[in-house]
Design a protein around this motif. Structure first.
Motif, PDB file in Angstrom:
ATOM      1  N   MET A 117       0.842  -1.202   0.000  1.00 26.09           N
ATOM      2  CA  MET A 117       0.000   0.000   0.000  1.00 26.09           C
ATOM      3  C   MET A 117       0.873   1.247   0.000  1.00 26.09           C
ATOM      4  SD  MET A 117      -3.367  -0.478  -0.081  1.00 26.09           S
ATOM      5  CE  MET A 117      -4.181   0.862   0.800  1.00 26.09           C
ATOM      6  N   TYR A 118       1.962   1.230   0.755  1.00 26.20           N
ATOM      7  CA  TYR A 118       2.905   2.356   0.755  1.00 26.20           C
ATOM      8  C   TYR A 118       3.422   2.609  -0.667  1.00 26.20           C
ATOM      9  CZ  TYR A 118       7.268   4.929   1.572  1.00 26.20           C
ATOM     10  OH  TYR A 118       8.292   5.850   1.516  1.00 26.20           O
ATOM     11  N   LEU A 119       3.825   1.553  -1.346  1.00 23.04           N
ATOM     12  CA  LEU A 119       4.366   1.696  -2.696  1.00 23.04           C
ATOM     13  C   LEU A 119       3.301   2.149  -3.688  1.00 23.04           C
ATOM     14  CD1 LEU A 119       6.607  -1.503  -2.737  1.00 23.04           C
ATOM     15  CD2 LEU A 119       7.350   0.875  -2.419  1.00 23.04           C
ATOM     16  N   ALA A 120       2.055   1.687  -3.483  1.00 24.84           N
ATOM     17  CA  ALA A 120       0.966   2.135  -4.353  1.00 24.84           C
ATOM     18  C   ALA A 120       0.718   3.630  -4.173  1.00 24.84           C
ATOM     19  CB  ALA A 120      -0.303   1.346  -4.051  1.00 24.84           C
ATOM     20  N   GLY A 121       0.788   4.108  -2.925  1.00 24.92           N
ATOM     21  CA  GLY A 121       0.648   5.544  -2.681  1.00 24.92           C
ATOM     22  C   GLY A 121       1.769   6.338  -3.305  1.00 24.92           C
ATOM     23  N   TYR A 122       2.963   5.769  -3.268  1.00 28.20           N
ATOM     24  CA  TYR A 122       4.129   6.411  -3.884  1.00 28.20           C
ATOM     25  C   TYR A 122       3.908   6.558  -5.391  1.00 28.20           C
ATOM     26  CZ  TYR A 122       9.158   7.431  -4.422  1.00 28.20           C
ATOM     27  OH  TYR A 122      10.368   8.020  -4.682  1.00 28.20           O
ATOM     28  N   THR A 214      -5.994   3.326  -7.409  1.00 34.70           N
ATOM     29  CA  THR A 214      -5.180   2.171  -7.016  1.00 34.70           C
ATOM     30  C   THR A 214      -6.076   1.245  -6.213  1.00 34.70           C
ATOM     31  OG1 THR A 214      -4.388   3.070  -4.891  1.00 34.70           O
ATOM     32  CG2 THR A 214      -3.120   3.629  -6.878  1.00 34.70           C
ATOM     33  N   GLY A 215      -5.764  -0.033  -6.246  1.00 31.81           N
ATOM     34  CA  GLY A 215      -6.625  -1.011  -5.597  1.00 31.81           C
ATOM     35  C   GLY A 215      -5.945  -1.740  -4.456  1.00 31.81           C
ATOM     36  N   SER A 216      -6.722  -2.578  -3.797  1.00 29.81           N
ATOM     37  CA  SER A 216      -6.188  -3.444  -2.756  1.00 29.81           C
ATOM     38  C   SER A 216      -6.901  -4.782  -2.817  1.00 29.81           C
ATOM     39  CB  SER A 216      -6.369  -2.807  -1.365  1.00 29.81           C
ATOM     40  OG  SER A 216      -7.734  -2.695  -1.045  1.00 29.81           O
ATOM     41  N   VAL A 228      -6.828   1.744 -13.397  1.00 32.66           N
ATOM     42  CA  VAL A 228      -6.305   1.242 -12.125  1.00 32.66           C
ATOM     43  C   VAL A 228      -4.790   1.135 -12.279  1.00 32.66           C
ATOM     44  CG1 VAL A 228      -6.386  -0.582 -10.388  1.00 32.66           C
ATOM     45  CG2 VAL A 228      -8.431  -0.053 -11.738  1.00 32.66           C
ATOM     46  N   LEU A 229      -4.069   2.054 -11.673  1.00 36.89           N
ATOM     47  CA  LEU A 229      -2.629   2.154 -11.896  1.00 36.89           C
ATOM     48  C   LEU A 229      -1.881   0.926 -11.397  1.00 36.89           C
ATOM     49  CD1 LEU A 229      -2.110   5.874 -10.811  1.00 36.89           C
ATOM     50  CD2 LEU A 229      -2.270   4.964 -13.149  1.00 36.89           C
ATOM     51  N   VAL A 230      -2.242   0.456 -10.207  1.00 38.20           N
ATOM     52  CA  VAL A 230      -1.585  -0.690  -9.580  1.00 38.20           C
ATOM     53  C   VAL A 230      -2.410  -1.064  -8.361  1.00 38.20           C
ATOM     54  CG1 VAL A 230      -0.096   0.635  -8.008  1.00 38.20           C
ATOM     55  CG2 VAL A 230       0.697  -1.595  -8.870  1.00 38.20           C
ATOM     56  N   SER A 231      -2.244  -2.276  -7.875  1.00 42.53           N
ATOM     57  CA  SER A 231      -2.963  -2.702  -6.676  1.00 42.53           C
ATOM     58  C   SER A 231      -2.003  -3.366  -5.695  1.00 42.53           C
ATOM     59  CB  SER A 231      -4.082  -3.697  -7.027  1.00 42.53           C
ATOM     60  OG  SER A 231      -5.084  -3.101  -7.827  1.00 42.53           O
ATOM     61  N   ALA A 232      -2.340  -3.257  -4.417  1.00 36.09           N
ATOM     62  CA  ALA A 232      -1.641  -4.008  -3.367  1.00 36.09           C
ATOM     63  C   ALA A 232      -2.397  -5.314  -3.177  1.00 36.09           C
ATOM     64  CB  ALA A 232      -1.616  -3.207  -2.070  1.00 36.09           C
ATOM     65  N   SER A 233      -1.727  -6.423  -3.416  1.00 40.08           N
ATOM     66  CA  SER A 233      -2.417  -7.707  -3.514  1.00 40.08           C
ATOM     67  C   SER A 233      -1.954  -8.692  -2.448  1.00 40.08           C
ATOM     68  CB  SER A 233      -2.185  -8.314  -4.902  1.00 40.08           C
ATOM     69  OG  SER A 233      -2.884  -9.528  -5.040  1.00 40.08           O
ATOM     70  N   TYR A 234      -2.888  -9.547  -2.038  1.00 34.02           N
ATOM     71  CA  TYR A 234      -2.597 -10.619  -1.082  1.00 34.02           C
ATOM     72  C   TYR A 234      -2.169 -11.898  -1.796  1.00 34.02           C
ATOM     73  CZ  TYR A 234      -5.412  -7.920   2.316  1.00 34.02           C
ATOM     74  OH  TYR A 234      -5.929  -6.945   3.140  1.00 34.02           O
TER      75      TYR A 234
END
Length: 425
Positions: A117-122, A214-216, A228-234
């Protein structure tokens, strides 16, 4: 044999939170069969067990049937699972995203999604043209405060003067409200929004408004497109496989306090979380910058990262740390946002029932079964028996539904009380 049951909040086809959990179960099943070809692995799941909602009997049912492992995949299942764990001590109960301790056969597990999530915000801040960003938050609990705060810290690391407007729906799944909130954030001139809800609706609305997101949970670019630029994924498979092995080896330790076994809160170093592939809208220079930031931040610290190892002041002016790394006990109890955040509180659709004093709304009687949206330039005042709308003072503004007046940004002003917008100087 090994038998495990999984309780899901939504359907396995939601392409988000539940889908990723079910993918993890499939990965666990495959891994166990590969390691132990003669082992009979049996998994069951129950979909659409709503959170919040009444305590579902499935936890006790699977305990009574002698399941080896029962996993509840939503925050609100916590107390139901603790009760079932006390009743069936021979079954291991693993609660995802909770915080309470209980019997030795009850554990808490999660992943360090705040890292990607930090990197997605960046990446979002570097992709923004305005430096004004938004966050669509679901239920405000430590888990989501932690992830949203990491996203904001990433945005500020890339763009120190960034402003991030945060609005909460108070629900894990509410497509209509998510649409409304994104459309209201858009009116604040954001051009990138972090969607932390469990559905695709926020991304689709953002796309229709011409802004990026950005997503999660999973890669929402697959269903919402390149906006959707990028997502933080599990990747729940690694956690579930490790837990299953410990259950079979009788080495499951449960959760033993705020700094419990790290096995139950793995991060990017174990591939439990990761960034998805970038949209083609992300420039090569941004891709390179995110890679450099990954090398800088995703090492060291107390948890394999330094996301929360920096001076942090909250948006209410409280100094959280002067640079010392925050430990897990702090991360697991977070209820604050960094100073770059403008927290607009909880939102409710104007057509729905609301309690007196609900954020952004007012009732005409204390027993009102309907509620009205405060108009632009006005916010709720709850200082008496009834809630009512009061005008914002000079040099501030509020859009319809705002919980509090917002100071005019630098270079703009409002000269009268009750302004819905700030004018440029």
């Amino acid at each position: 044999s090994f038998r495990a049951g999984f309780v899901y909040q939504l359907f396995t086809t939601d392409m988000g939170w539940t889908w990723k959990h079910n993918q993890g179960v499939v990965q666990m099943h495959t891994a166990l069969q590969t390691m132990f070809p003669s082992l009979r692995v049996m998994t069951e799941y129950k979909e659409y067990v709503l959170d919040p909602g009444p305590c579902d009997p499935i936890f006790a049912t699977w305990g009574a049937r002698g399941f080896d492992l029962v996993v509840g995949c939503s925050f609100g299942y916590q107390d139901c699972m603790i009760e079932a764990a006390a009743q069936y001590p021979n079954t291991i109960f693993l609660h995802i995203s909770g915080w309470k301790t209980a019997t030795p056969n009850f554990g808490v597990g999660y992943t360090r999604l705040y890292q990607p999530m930090y990197l997605a915000g960046y990446a979002a801040a570097l992709s923004s043209q305005t430096g004004v960003l938004g966050v669509l938050g679901p239920v405000p609990i430590p888990e989501t405060y932690r992830q949203v705060s990491a996203w904001i810290l990433g945005a500020v690391a890339a763009r120190p003067n960034a402003t991030v407007h945060v609005a909460w729906t108070g629900s894990w799944v509410d497509p209509d409200l998510e649409s409304f909130v994104v459309s209201q954030l858009y009116r604040l001139n954001i051009d990138v929004v972090a969607v932390r809800s469990s559905t695709v609706k926020g991304h689709l609305v953002a796309n229709s408004l011409g802004i990026m997101s950005t997503g999660s949970s999973s890669d929402f670019r697959v269903v919402a497109g390149e906006s959707v630029l990028v997502s933080a994924s599990y990747n729940w498979g690694s956690l579930y496989t490790e837990v299953a092995l410990r259950v079979m080896n009788h080495t499951f330790e449960g959760y033993v306090g705020p700094n419990g076994p790290r096995n139950w809160w793995p991060g990017s170093d174990t591939n439990a979380v990761a960034l998805t592939d970038f949209s083609f809208l992300i420039t090569p220079s941004t891709v390179k910058a995110v890679a450099n930031e990954t090398q800088r931040v995703m090492h060291g610290g107390l948890h394999g990262d330094t996301v929360f190892c920096r001076p942090i002041v909250t948006n209410t002016g409280q100094q959280v740390t002067n640079g010392t790394c925050l430990d897990d006990s702090v991360l697991l109890s977070m209820t604050w946002l960094p100073s770059a955040a403008v927290d607009h509180g909880l939102w409710v659709l104007p057509s729905r029932f609301c309690e007196p004093r609900q954020f952004g709304f007012w009732n005409t009687t204390s027993l009102s079964v309907s509620c009205l949206l405060c108009p632009g330039g006005f916010v709720p005042f709850n200082g008496d028996a009834l809630s009512r709308c009061v005008p914002c003072p000079v040099s501030s503004y509020a859009l319809p539904g705002f919980a509090a007046c917002v100071p005019c940004p630098a270079g703009s002003y409002s000269a009268v009380n009750g302004s819905a917008v700030c004018l440029p100087c």
